[in-house]
Design an enzyme around this catalytic site. Structure first.
Site, PDB file in Angstrom:
ATOM      1  N   ASP A 182     -71.980  18.172  97.268  1.00 20.49           N
ATOM      2  CA  ASP A 182     -70.834  18.988  97.631  1.00 20.49           C
ATOM      3  C   ASP A 182     -71.371  20.418  97.775  1.00 20.49           C
ATOM      4  O   ASP A 182     -72.473  20.719  97.292  1.00 20.49           O
ATOM      5  CB  ASP A 182     -69.785  18.881  96.517  1.00 20.49           C
ATOM      6  CG  ASP A 182     -68.635  19.835  96.724  1.00 20.49           C
ATOM      7  OD1 ASP A 182     -68.118  19.907  97.851  1.00 20.49           O
ATOM      8  OD2 ASP A 182     -68.269  20.550  95.762  1.00 20.49           O
ATOM      9  N   LEU A 183     -70.619  21.290  98.425  1.00 19.24           N
ATOM     10  CA  LEU A 183     -71.114  22.662  98.630  1.00 19.24           C
ATOM     11  C   LEU A 183     -70.490  23.650  97.635  1.00 19.24           C
ATOM     12  O   LEU A 183     -71.160  24.135  96.721  1.00 19.24           O
ATOM     13  CB  LEU A 183     -70.815  23.093 100.075  1.00 19.24           C
ATOM     14  CG  LEU A 183     -71.191  24.523 100.441  1.00 19.24           C
ATOM     15  CD1 LEU A 183     -72.694  24.740 100.390  1.00 19.24           C
ATOM     16  CD2 LEU A 183     -70.670  24.872 101.842  1.00 19.24           C
ATOM     17  N   ASP A 184     -69.180  23.898  97.825  1.00 19.24           N
ATOM     18  CA  ASP A 184     -68.488  24.906  97.013  1.00 19.24           C
ATOM     19  C   ASP A 184     -68.479  24.497  95.542  1.00 19.24           C
ATOM     20  O   ASP A 184     -67.926  23.461  95.184  1.00 19.24           O
ATOM     21  CB  ASP A 184     -67.032  25.059  97.494  1.00 19.24           C
ATOM     22  CG  ASP A 184     -66.942  25.582  98.923  1.00 19.24           C
ATOM     23  OD1 ASP A 184     -67.516  26.643  99.193  1.00 19.24           O
ATOM     24  OD2 ASP A 184     -66.299  24.924  99.760  1.00 19.24           O
TER      25      ASP A 184
ATOM     26  N   THR B  60     -68.958  29.572  95.637  1.00 20.54           N
ATOM     27  CA  THR B  60     -67.941  30.040  96.578  1.00 20.54           C
ATOM     28  C   THR B  60     -66.532  29.746  96.065  1.00 20.54           C
ATOM     29  O   THR B  60     -65.566  30.287  96.597  1.00 20.54           O
ATOM     30  CB  THR B  60     -68.140  29.383  97.956  1.00 20.54           C
ATOM     31  OG1 THR B  60     -68.681  28.085  97.748  1.00 20.54           O
ATOM     32  CG2 THR B  60     -69.065  30.198  98.823  1.00 20.54           C
TER      33      THR B  60
ATOM     34  N   LYS C 195     -59.754  22.746  93.977  1.00 18.79           N
ATOM     35  CA  LYS C 195     -61.175  22.458  94.184  1.00 18.79           C
ATOM     36  C   LYS C 195     -61.359  21.133  94.912  1.00 18.79           C
ATOM     37  O   LYS C 195     -60.800  20.116  94.501  1.00 18.79           O
ATOM     38  CB  LYS C 195     -61.922  22.429  92.849  1.00 18.79           C
ATOM     39  CG  LYS C 195     -62.116  23.811  92.267  1.00 18.79           C
ATOM     40  CD  LYS C 195     -63.027  23.771  91.064  1.00 18.79           C
ATOM     41  CE  LYS C 195     -63.220  25.183  90.509  1.00 18.79           C
ATOM     42  NZ  LYS C 195     -63.920  25.142  89.221  1.00 18.79           N
TER      43      LYS C 195
ATOM     44  N   SER D 122     -69.163  18.031 102.328  1.00 16.71           N
ATOM     45  CA  SER D 122     -68.205  19.072 101.928  1.00 16.71           C
ATOM     46  C   SER D 122     -66.954  19.036 102.795  1.00 16.71           C
ATOM     47  O   SER D 122     -67.013  18.716 103.974  1.00 16.71           O
ATOM     48  CB  SER D 122     -68.866  20.448 102.079  1.00 16.71           C
ATOM     49  OG  SER D 122     -67.905  21.474 102.021  1.00 16.71           O
ATOM     50  N   ALA D 123     -65.825  19.404 102.204  1.00 11.49           N
ATOM     51  CA  ALA D 123     -64.569  19.472 102.951  1.00 11.49           C
ATOM     52  C   ALA D 123     -64.457  20.769 103.743  1.00 11.49           C
ATOM     53  O   ALA D 123     -63.573  20.924 104.578  1.00 11.49           O
ATOM     54  CB  ALA D 123     -63.399  19.381 101.976  1.00 11.49           C
TER      55      ALA D 123
ATOM     56  N   LYS E 227     -61.119  14.390 100.493  1.00  9.55           N
ATOM     57  CA  LYS E 227     -61.396  13.776  99.197  1.00  9.55           C
ATOM     58  C   LYS E 227     -60.059  13.711  98.444  1.00  9.55           C
ATOM     59  O   LYS E 227     -59.267  14.633  98.591  1.00  9.55           O
ATOM     60  CB  LYS E 227     -62.390  14.646  98.397  1.00  9.55           C
ATOM     61  CG  LYS E 227     -63.747  14.816  99.094  1.00  9.55           C
ATOM     62  CD  LYS E 227     -64.576  15.908  98.424  1.00  9.55           C
ATOM     63  CE  LYS E 227     -65.849  16.196  99.227  1.00  9.55           C
ATOM     64  NZ  LYS E 227     -66.632  17.312  98.690  1.00  9.55           N
TER      65      LYS E 227
ATOM     66  N   GLU F 226     -70.905  16.605  92.414  1.00  6.60           N
ATOM     67  CA  GLU F 226     -69.569  17.138  92.680  1.00  6.60           C
ATOM     68  C   GLU F 226     -69.028  17.969  91.522  1.00  6.60           C
ATOM     69  O   GLU F 226     -69.222  17.612  90.369  1.00  6.60           O
ATOM     70  CB  GLU F 226     -68.597  15.962  92.864  1.00  6.60           C
ATOM     71  CG  GLU F 226     -68.215  15.657  94.282  1.00  6.60           C
ATOM     72  CD  GLU F 226     -67.377  16.726  94.953  1.00  6.60           C
ATOM     73  OE1 GLU F 226     -66.851  17.626  94.268  1.00  6.60           O
ATOM     74  OE2 GLU F 226     -67.242  16.656  96.177  1.00  6.60           O
ATOM     75  N   ASP F 227     -68.319  19.043  91.831  1.00  3.60           N
ATOM     76  CA  ASP F 227     -67.702  19.852  90.768  1.00  3.60           C
ATOM     77  C   ASP F 227     -66.184  19.652  90.700  1.00  3.60           C
ATOM     78  O   ASP F 227     -65.532  20.237  89.847  1.00  3.60           O
ATOM     79  CB  ASP F 227     -67.980  21.347  90.987  1.00  3.60           C
ATOM     80  CG  ASP F 227     -67.181  21.899  92.152  1.00  3.60           C
ATOM     81  OD1 ASP F 227     -67.138  21.239  93.209  1.00  3.60           O
ATOM     82  OD2 ASP F 227     -66.583  22.976  92.010  1.00  3.60           O
TER      83      ASP F 227
HETATM   84  C1  G6P Z   1     -64.028  22.742  99.582  1.00  3.75           C
HETATM   85  C2  G6P Z   1     -63.470  23.647  98.497  1.00  3.75           C
HETATM   86  C3  G6P Z   1     -61.975  23.813  98.654  1.00  3.75           C
HETATM   87  C4  G6P Z   1     -61.647  24.257 100.064  1.00  3.75           C
HETATM   88  C5  G6P Z   1     -62.157  23.233 101.083  1.00  3.75           C
HETATM   89  C6  G6P Z   1     -61.909  23.661 102.515  1.00  3.75           C
HETATM   90  O1  G6P Z   1     -63.719  21.441  99.298  1.00  3.75           O
HETATM   91  O2  G6P Z   1     -63.739  23.118  97.219  1.00  3.75           O
HETATM   92  O3  G6P Z   1     -61.547  24.757  97.716  1.00  3.75           O
HETATM   93  O4  G6P Z   1     -60.253  24.411 100.224  1.00  3.75           O
HETATM   94  O5  G6P Z   1     -63.558  23.088 100.885  1.00  3.75           O
HETATM   95  O6  G6P Z   1     -62.677  24.809 102.779  1.00  3.75           O
HETATM   96  P1  G6P Z   1     -62.527  25.736 104.057  1.00  3.75           P
HETATM   97  O7  G6P Z   1     -63.713  26.657 103.941  1.00  3.75           O
HETATM   98  O8  G6P Z   1     -62.598  24.859 105.254  1.00  3.75           O
HETATM   99  O9  G6P Z   1     -61.217  26.426 103.946  1.00  3.75           O
HETATM  100 MG    MG Z   2     -66.720  21.686  95.200  1.00  4.79          MG
END
Ligand code: G6P
Ligand code: MG
Length: 214
Positions: free
Chosen positions: A9-11, A17, A45, A114-115, A145, A169-170
């Site tokens: 996962d990224l964020d 972030t 999240k 990542s989403a 997710k 994943e967090d």
């Molecule tokens: C990740 C983050 C979420 C965020 C989603 C969409 O999953 O954990 O907090 O809402 O990405 O991110 P974006 O940058 O497309 O708004």
């Molecule tokens: Mg995350």
């Protein structure tokens, strides 16, 4: 080892972030006349942008039409992009880069799952685009997710079987997504929040490949 690939996962896993998402959502909530706590933020999240907005509005007890909602999501994103536009390479979380390099040295494939639709922008700012064999982000998926879609797409592109993948994943929704994909899930953070994970780590500092032994 019976693992062929790791999906990150990224964020909140590769970089912090999550704090910028929180700042932008809080700013929007305040503008709409209500507060938004760090505890509330936990629910956002791993959740897509529009789903996050819906949760935020539910917390603030606001009911708005679709057009207004789209404009608000856009506004939040422009603030978020403003915050991340000044991100520096050193905002990568401690140990992540080394761990990924170790995976690559050991012929374990690496994907991003990542989403976020801002993934590429962040990976470029951190100068780590080349660390990934495949990048699946919010621009390439239809289901958020805890749907397994983002992770299954990663496994498919890497040409590995899901049962031989580990997801880092967090977010609770992300851990659930990994389990729904039939993958091993390593939760990064609080064991109480990530109680469905197979293992929990607090971060990547000094992490060895032993974590991939299941
Ligand atoms: C990740 C983050 C979420 C965020 C989603 C969409 O999953 O954990 O907090 O809402 O990405 O991110 P974006 O940058 O497309 O708004
Ligand atoms: Mg995350």
């Amino acid at each position: 080892m019976n693992i062929d690939a790791c999906i990150f996962d990224l964020d909140g896993v590769i970089c912090d972030t999550a704090k910028y998402h929180y700042l932008a959502w809080k700013r929007l909530a305040n503008e709409l006349g209500f507060d938004f706590s760090i505890e509330d933020n936990e629910r956002l999240k791993g959740v897509s942008r529009m789903d996050s907005l819906n949760i935020l509005l539910e917390i603030g007890e606001k009911s708005l039409d679709e057009e207004t909602k789209l404009a608000l999501a856009e506004k939040k994103n422009s603030w978020y992009v403003e915050y991340i536009s000044v991100m520096k390479k050193d905002e990568i979380l401690p140990g992540v880069k080394n761990f990924i390099l170790k995976l690559r040295e050991n012929n374990i494939k690496v994907a991003l799952g990542s989403a976020s639709k801002n993934s590429m922008r962040i990976l470029k700012a951190l100068d780590i685009v080349n660390l990934f064999d495949c990048i699946v982000d919010g621009n390439r998926i239809t289901k958020a997710k805890p749907s397994p879609e983002v992770f299954l797409k990663g496994a498919e592109e890497l040409e590995v079987s899901p049962e031989r993948c580990v997801v880092f994943e967090d977010a609770a929704a992300g851990v659930e997504g990994a389990k729904n994909a039939n993958m091993f899930a390593v939760g990064v953070g609080d064991a109480n929040v990530l109680n469905k994970a197979d293992k929990i780590i607090s971060g990547f500092e000094n992490l060895t490949l032993e974590i991939l032994e299941f």
